[in-house]
Design an enzyme around this catalytic site. Structure first.
Site, short mmCIF file in Angstrom:
data_model
loop_
_atom_site.label_atom_id
_atom_site.label_comp_id
_atom_site.label_asym_id
_atom_site.label_seq_id
_atom_site.Cartn_x
_atom_site.Cartn_y
_atom_site.Cartn_z
N ASP A 1 -9.02 -8.68 4.22
CA ASP A 1 -8.69 -7.60 5.16
C ASP A 1 -9.73 -7.43 6.26
O ASP A 1 -10.55 -6.55 6.18
CB ASP A 1 -8.53 -6.29 4.39
CG ASP A 1 -7.83 -5.22 5.22
OD1 ASP A 1 -7.28 -5.55 6.28
OD2 ASP A 1 -7.83 -4.05 4.79
N GLU B 1 -12.53 -1.81 12.07
CA GLU B 1 -12.50 -1.08 10.80
C GLU B 1 -13.68 -1.40 9.90
O GLU B 1 -14.29 -0.52 9.32
CB GLU B 1 -11.17 -1.40 10.09
CG GLU B 1 -11.05 -0.78 8.72
CD GLU B 1 -9.70 -1.09 8.06
OE1 GLU B 1 -8.84 -1.71 8.72
OE2 GLU B 1 -9.51 -0.70 6.90
N GLU C 1 0.81 -1.22 0.00
CA GLU C 1 0.00 0.00 0.00
C GLU C 1 0.85 1.28 0.00
O GLU C 1 0.59 2.20 0.76
CB GLU C 1 -0.96 0.01 1.20
CG GLU C 1 -1.94 -1.15 1.17
CD GLU C 1 -2.98 -1.09 2.28
OE1 GLU C 1 -4.14 -1.38 2.00
OE2 GLU C 1 -2.62 -0.76 3.42
#
Lengths: 706, 706
Positions: B371, B399, B297
């Site tokens: 994820d 998240e 990333e």
């Protein structure tokens, strides 16, 4: 329930500790005077007043005080309710008291019913009753007698607001106590109990408004998504007499309204604001109004469209008028194009507009003409716009005063400003009289404090700095209070009534403001902090794009001397003051030494009143500041037996940081100015163990609040 | 001191409430068994153990327990100290217990001295004693008997760390509980008492390490200015057996070292890291090591220089070897250039390196291949690198799971992953056995949890989510614990032992994870959250620059059906699993329905096991999720008598937000998928009151943690 005394205190409860009163005689006397508490009325405000009384009395007296009802007044009751709720027996004993108070005032009086003493707390409105309740609780918190009470009090200023420079992402501009307490994302459905405690704390000192968001505003706050969040906060605050205000971004009609302009003369723009205001009031009927920073430091404003401050402010004022809202328009403006003196600009720009603003516009002026320095002479605008309401903007957060690590008791600074005599209407024309409207007979009056509140558990990042929030509120209520009185009641309510604690720590607080002036900016120096974050010294900074952003602009040190000549031989900023004041400042003989370098460029060899040269005197002042912090540490060490472990240790660690940083200030500034003075340090001033280059090399990438 | 019971609780004390035990029989039994507490030894760890015992026992028993000394063992003492501090009388009664524990284990045993029962808490080292003390206190917190104790326990995993994704400006990536608890600016001189409470809480559940900063790292953390701050934290944590770790930015030699490259083969780079590590250990002798996110990333890494993960990790490992530090190298990588399936990439990239990493490198693998979704099949890397230590990375912060507003009991998710059978060495090759090293006989083992901690007073933004921090720690200690056991002890320690509270609320917690799967991503759907902040639904998002950033990449809905074909007819990601597992997933008959759309693109008319079509089944699952939240609210309403006002109200408000948002998820997802299925909602599923366009129009500019 058995309970072991815990000596931990995280500071969350502020000055509303309501600790058990250990002195049995005092406690018993209170108990005998308050056998029952009797609310008159059932409004939300009366309910929170009752809850507060229960919390306070149960805590301080250690036993549950019984409630009673209006129709069943037992002996020695504490009764509270507004004028309209009182029966004749009570009313008759209050005499003309109601004539002496305004809408927010209160009366606390011992009266007699059925031959027994009763205490009545009342006011014209419920919010006055609530203020009276907090005043009453403070009597107990500070161990004062509650026999034969006859207290009549009312706020002298109408709009008493905190300004939160809080952004929607919860960062806080110039915030040093964590992040914003407004959890915007989870509003309106999650109501943090902190919101209620915030309201309690504010009501307890008489603050009646809060501007929720940063003056460097984001237009999103005015969208429906955010207005329902604002509404939720307003609903929490309403029973506490606290109105919500918002800052507006002048260009909001473009950014969220889809218009092509924000010109205050444009019909669509005018209509957009009218509708927006209507929308706000449909959700929040008691919305306070707008605070606006326009054409200042890059913020948009009417000047972007060839209009002026009057045009901008009046356009918003018109939209608010039908609902009773006000516009607080900030005078903090300075242009990069003015080459004379930043200190002169707000005055030059605003004074010509006197008399042109609508009735519901009030101009918000910082206490000094530069920007919240450790010491500034009062702002020359005070007293100069007799036809325009001016409100004071104090900074509670310590942008230039050591941030949340330095213990600086700011009521001392506020008092100095409020008691300054402008002479604008002759001797006795104090700033306080301008702010409370008495000098020019103003209806709309106001005072704002830029909040030092964050989401740290103890609210202000340093337990001692709660005193500045407290002190601001008390002075907003009554700008004639002495800082000593404020320190006294705050210490007693927050820590201990023991004289062995109160006296020395009060002295420590009262001298703390002069200490920070001494170790940062003695003798009228100003704005020599490091760039951006303003943390630590940066007198050498000279490479910023705008001249007046550089410390060298303000101190003008050279081989001959130091200081900014603002007399007629220089920028002539003193001409903005009344002649009596100007001549005092202009004359080296009469200019107060504490303002010397603010107004004069003075030779390094200039003789101070104590006979020292300017250089020696400056160096000794820096040393004195360091020494003062050292003695603050000693005083605090002696206070240990009277303070819980956690707050003791917090303050102790922070005072030690302050001491370290005071030395940093002394060493960095003296090494720097020494390059110009070329003189050695006088006896008694410690030499730096570091080089000037070392101090210049320090970088603080993530200093908070920037 | 008199004390009025206050029913307010801000949640700060977490599961260490130590509330007074109301049941007299239980309390008396504890009191009779603990007449004195006697520490053996005087280390900092023994001191904090003593302090904790005093705090806990004074709180729970309501009377001060007397201390004693080693040489004066009275009847019914509680003694604690490490093996080396024990005298022969005690040692003789412990038998072979020390052989059954490792360096961090403990023994709690009732022994007899002078004919009286005594309780001894011991371990090979002081930290084991501390863990034993917390275990002992938990017995009392959960009202268990302390007669005839014989408890032998030790952690099954070596490195048990929290990962803080905390930035140096105190923002927290994926943080939903305020901001970072690390007040970097005021460190090292201001030690927030929160740091100690953080260490207490972690030690109480066996967490022995903390990675202080974000995996998206800033190199400044390695400068002397920050290392002295890290040192101060390490000093606070040390007595609690907690080591400090840091994330490193791979390009730090350039950014703060002044080098031109960060190539791991460059001699200057190698030397720079060796010196930097030496500098760190000179300040922090027990520094734990580095956590590295490289070439992921946008983070720099060895691939920037044509090197690979092995080159990068081993270079850092070499620098750490002399000091016993470890490198935790993250396997969370996915390339924008791979066009097949993001789920396959970490495996493809890392598995070929098996056997090439140095002994002090451990590869940190997320629980699933995408994820941190509400549900993912276990990561195929587990069990596939027999020569390489693999550690688990769980996310505690939510998240993708409703952030801090949604009550989701994550130990249920962790348990599901840990108990998954990889079949990599035949049946019974569970993920837990890979993580604890028992399957492949690993020395270095580890588990990481991405922290949900922030500076909100209650630490996690929602009192119920403290359970996830707690549960992570308990499973890190023993990955075979059941989520039910964890829920039980957490509820009792945190709220109440009353069965009328514990039973229903435990059921509520245990079903909460399936609820969030149902209302967000039922039947194997995944990654359909809105962009960036991942708050709320965004299945329609298709315009992001990288294909695998778009929800449409993951659900692949079309008129025929929905789901990602990862079988041999599709991306063949299933081939990364053991054959037994792959064939189960590949076959529509045997693929668990909960993973259906993870592995298969399935027709809208596909018949589920309950006879419903996929479309109807999906819609009913969304509705079921909403209904489950409604029943969580009912359960919580019933729990009111057992919970203090503040926490009750907090959780209640948050459950109501969760309910509102569950409906939002249901409505937005069903309206969107309906565009493809073209079918109407089955009976029992509520219709949306809003349009799909409305849901698409929602914007959350300042959603936290982004």
């Amino acid at each position: 329930m058995v309970c072991i005394k815990s000596f931990a205190n995280d500071g969350y409860k502020l000055w509303l500790q309501y600790n058990h009163i250990q002195d049995k005689q005092i406690r018993t006397s209170y108990q005998s005077n308050i056998k029952r508490i009797i609310p008159f009325g059932n409004s939300e405000t009366i309910k929170v007043a009752l809850k507060e009384l229960e919390l306070g009395l149960n805590g301080m007296l250690g036993s549950k005080v019984l409630s009673g009802t209006k129709n069943n007044i037992e002996s020695n009751s504490l009764m509270f309710g507004s004028e309209s709720s009182l029966n004749e027996i009570v009313k008759n004993q209050l005499g003309n008291a109601f004539n002496e108070i305004n809408d927010e005032g209160f009366v606390i009086k011992t009266i007699s019913i059925k031959g027994k003493n009763q205490i009545i707390i009342t006011g014209k409105n419920d919010v006055g009753v609530l203020y009276g309740v907090f005043k009453f609780l403070r009597l107990l918190q500070t161990h004062q007698s509650i026999e034969n009470l006859n207290i009549i009090d009312a706020p002298k200023i109408k709009v008493r607001v905190l300004n939160h420079w809080d952004n929607l992402d919860r960062t806080v501009e110039r915030g040093y106590a964590g992040f914003s307490i407004w959890d915007w994302h989870r509003l309106p459905d999650y109501i943090d109990s902190r919101y209620r405690d915030y309201a309690r704390a504010n009501a307890s000192i008489g603050i009646n408004g809060t501007v929720l968001n940063n003056v460097n505003a984001n237009a999103l706050i005015l969208t429906p998504q955010y207005l329902e969040k604002v509404e939720a906060l307003a609903n929490v605050f309403r029973p506490y007499g606290i109105k919500v205000y918002l800052t507006t971004r002048f260009s909001a009609p473009i950014e969220i309204g889809g218009l092509e302009t924000a010109d205050p003369y444009d019909a669509e723009v005018i209509a957009w604001w009218k509708n927006k205001v209507k929308e706000i009031y449909s959700k929040i009927p008691d919305f306070g109004g707008f605070l606006v920073k326009a054409n200042s430091e890059g913020q948009p404003g009417p000047q972007n469209y060839g209009r002026n401050h009057v045009d901008g402010a009046n356009m918003l004022a018109d939209a608010l008028t039908p609902f009773g809202g006000v516009v607080m328009w900030r005078a903090f403006v300075y242009s990069e194009h003015d080459i004379t003196d930043r200190a002169k600009q707000a005055y030059s720009e605003f004074v010509p507009y006197d008399g042109q603003f609508k009735d519901n516009v009030i101009i918000q002026v910082k206490n000094g003409a530069i920007d919240f320095q450790p010491r500034e002479p009062f702002h020359p605008m005070f007293g100069t716009m007799p036809k325009t309401p001016l409100m004071m903007e104090f900074q509670i957060t310590q942008e230039y005063l050591g941030q949340s690590t330095h213990t600086v008791f700011l009521p001392k600074l506020y008092e100095e400003v409020l008691q300054s005599d402008t002479y604008k209407k002759g001797k006795g024309s104090t700033v306080a009289k301008i702010i409370d409207g008495s000098l020019d007979n103003k209806v709309l009056t106001g005072i704002a404090g830029v909040s030092n509140i964050g989401n740290d558990i103890n609210w202000t990042g340093n337990p001692m700095l709660q005193a500045n929030w407290y002190g601001f509120g008390r002075l907003a209520w009554n700008p004639y209070l002495s800082s000593e009185e404020i320190a006294d009641e705050w210490l007693r309510s927050t820590f201990s009534n023991d004289e062995k604690f109160v006296k020395p720590v009060k002295d420590m607080l009262l001298s703390s403001r002069e200490a920070v002036v001494n170790y940062m900016t003695p003798l009228g120096l100003h704005h020599i902090m490091d760039t951006g974050h303003h943390y630590g010294p940066g007198p050498w900074v000279s490479d910023l794009s705008r001249p007046e952003w550089n410390p060298v602009y303000y101190h003008k040190a050279d081989s001959l001397g130091v200081g900014f000549d603002r007399t007629p031989s220089g920028s002539n900023a003193t001409a903005q003051y009344a002649p009596q004041v100007a001549s005092k400042f202009n004359n080296l003989e009469t200019c107060p030494e504490e303002d010397l370098l603010w107004f004069h460029h003075v030779s390094w060899d200039f003789k101070l009143k104590n006979g020292k040269t300017l250089w020696d005197g400056m160096a000794l002042k820096y040393q004195e500041g360091v020494d003062q912090v050292a003695s603050m540490i000693s005083i605090w060490e002696e206070a240990k037996p009277y303070v819980d472990e956690e707050r003791f240790s917090d303050v102790y660690m922070l005072l030690n940081i302050q001491h370290k940083e005071a030395k940093w200030w002394r060493d960095a500034c003296l090494l720097y100015f020494q390059e110009f003075s070329q003189k050695s340090l006088p006896v008694g001033v410690e030499k730096s163990t570091q080089t000037l280059d070392y101090f210049k090399s320090l970088k603080f990438t993530f200093a908070p609040g920037n």
